[in-house]
Design an enzyme around this catalytic site. Structure first.
Site, PDB file in Angstrom:
ATOM      1  N   LYS A  83     -21.454 -27.110 -38.282  1.00  5.18           N
ATOM      2  CA  LYS A  83     -20.819 -26.391 -39.393  1.00  5.18           C
ATOM      3  C   LYS A  83     -20.224 -25.099 -38.845  1.00  5.18           C
ATOM      4  O   LYS A  83     -20.920 -24.311 -38.188  1.00  5.18           O
ATOM      5  CB  LYS A  83     -21.890 -26.082 -40.437  1.00  5.18           C
ATOM      6  CG  LYS A  83     -21.412 -26.043 -41.867  1.00  5.18           C
ATOM      7  CD  LYS A  83     -22.619 -25.946 -42.777  1.00  5.18           C
ATOM      8  CE  LYS A  83     -22.231 -25.815 -44.218  1.00  5.18           C
ATOM      9  NZ  LYS A  83     -23.400 -25.537 -45.060  1.00  5.18           N
TER      10      LYS A  83
HETATM   11  O1  G3P Z   1     -24.398 -24.794 -48.111  1.00  9.79           O
HETATM   12  C1  G3P Z   1     -23.329 -24.132 -48.687  1.00  9.79           C
HETATM   13  C2  G3P Z   1     -23.390 -23.968 -50.200  1.00  9.79           C
HETATM   14  O2  G3P Z   1     -23.741 -25.147 -50.824  1.00  9.79           O
HETATM   15  C3  G3P Z   1     -24.127 -22.741 -50.675  1.00  9.79           C
HETATM   16  O3  G3P Z   1     -24.371 -22.741 -52.059  1.00  9.79           O
HETATM   17  O4  G3P Z   1     -25.502 -21.834 -54.062  1.00  9.79           O
HETATM   18  O5  G3P Z   1     -25.506 -20.503 -51.918  1.00  9.79           O
HETATM   19  O6  G3P Z   1     -23.432 -20.749 -53.268  1.00  9.79           O
HETATM   20  P1  G3P Z   1     -24.714 -21.391 -52.861  1.00  9.79           P
END
Ligand code: G3P
Length: 220
Positions: A83
């Site tokens: 990633k």
């Molecule tokens: O892994 C990336 C993403 O899904 C993060 O989500 O909830 O931290 O905005 P969030």
């Protein structure tokens, strides 16, 4: 649509993998910190549980160090997907890694033009963050619609749209309507998809009536 779980929690990953409906896992530095585990160790454990892509994120900001970190990460298992952030150095790294056949997930995508760049860099996945987009007064699902439209205009693009930062089942429903390739969800959102009050009520009613018959289905 493929279902990935967005966590580094081994118990949740095992539980969801057991359903047979889990296609992959995404992690990020915040999720690793939340797990309290050693990055390399927990990533290896996840790769052993799930056959599909397991995203592990580099933390360097420059291309050279990203390449070195990616080298270490891709040695963990064949299903590691590197990633990288959507920056010039991240996309340079993406281009290099994917031309070698390594899977790459380009993360922190907040615009359709950024998604266009990720596709041009040969990304395996692009991760637009719908929840964070919504939180900041933008329309997260409109972003997914735009990316779908653009990618469909250019059949040569092979990048899959991985909807990230999903906060609720409506994000999943809309992603499926639009034709996103993957949804990565927190464990609670995946588990919530199974639930419906009328399903529970229906089971209760059927079992009550079944009891009246005095019968049982042989299980041996
Ligand atoms: O892994 C990336 C993403 O899904 C993060 O989500 O909830 O931290 O905005 P969030």
């Amino acid at each position: 649509m493929k279902f990935f779980v967005d966590t580094a929690d081994i118990a949740d990953i095992r539980e969801l993998a057991d359903t047979g409906l889990l296609d992959g896992v995404t992690t990020n530095p915040s999720l690793i910190a939340k797990s309290g585990r050693d990055f390399m160790e927990v990533t290896k454990e996840i790769c052993d549980i799930v056959d599909g892509p397991v995203s592990a994120e580099v933390v360097a900001l420059d291309h050279e160090t990203m390449m070195k970190e990616a080298e270490t990460l891709r040695r963990i298992a064949d299903n590691v997907c590197i990633k990288v952030p959507l920056t010039i150095d991240g996309l340079k790294t993406c281009k290099k890694l994917t031309s070698d056949g390594t899977m790459v997930n380009v993360t922190l995508c907040f615009s359709a033009n950024q998604a266009l760049l990720a596709a041009k860099a040969g990304a395996t996945f692009v991760s637009p963050f719908v929840g964070r987009h919504d939180d900041n007064g933008f329309d997260g699902m409109a972003l997914i619609r735009d990316i779908r439209l653009i990618y469909d205009n250019y059949p040569g693009f092979t990048t899959e749209i991985l909807v990230a930062s999903i906060r609720n089942p409506v994000h999943v429903l809309e992603s499926a309507r639009i034709g996103a390739d993957v949804a990565t969800m927190p464990p609670a959102v995946i588990k919530g998809l199974f639930k419906h009050v009328l399903t529970d009520k229906g089971i209760e009613g059927f079992l009550k009536d079944w009891e009246k018959t005095g019968q049982s289905i042989p299980t041996a």
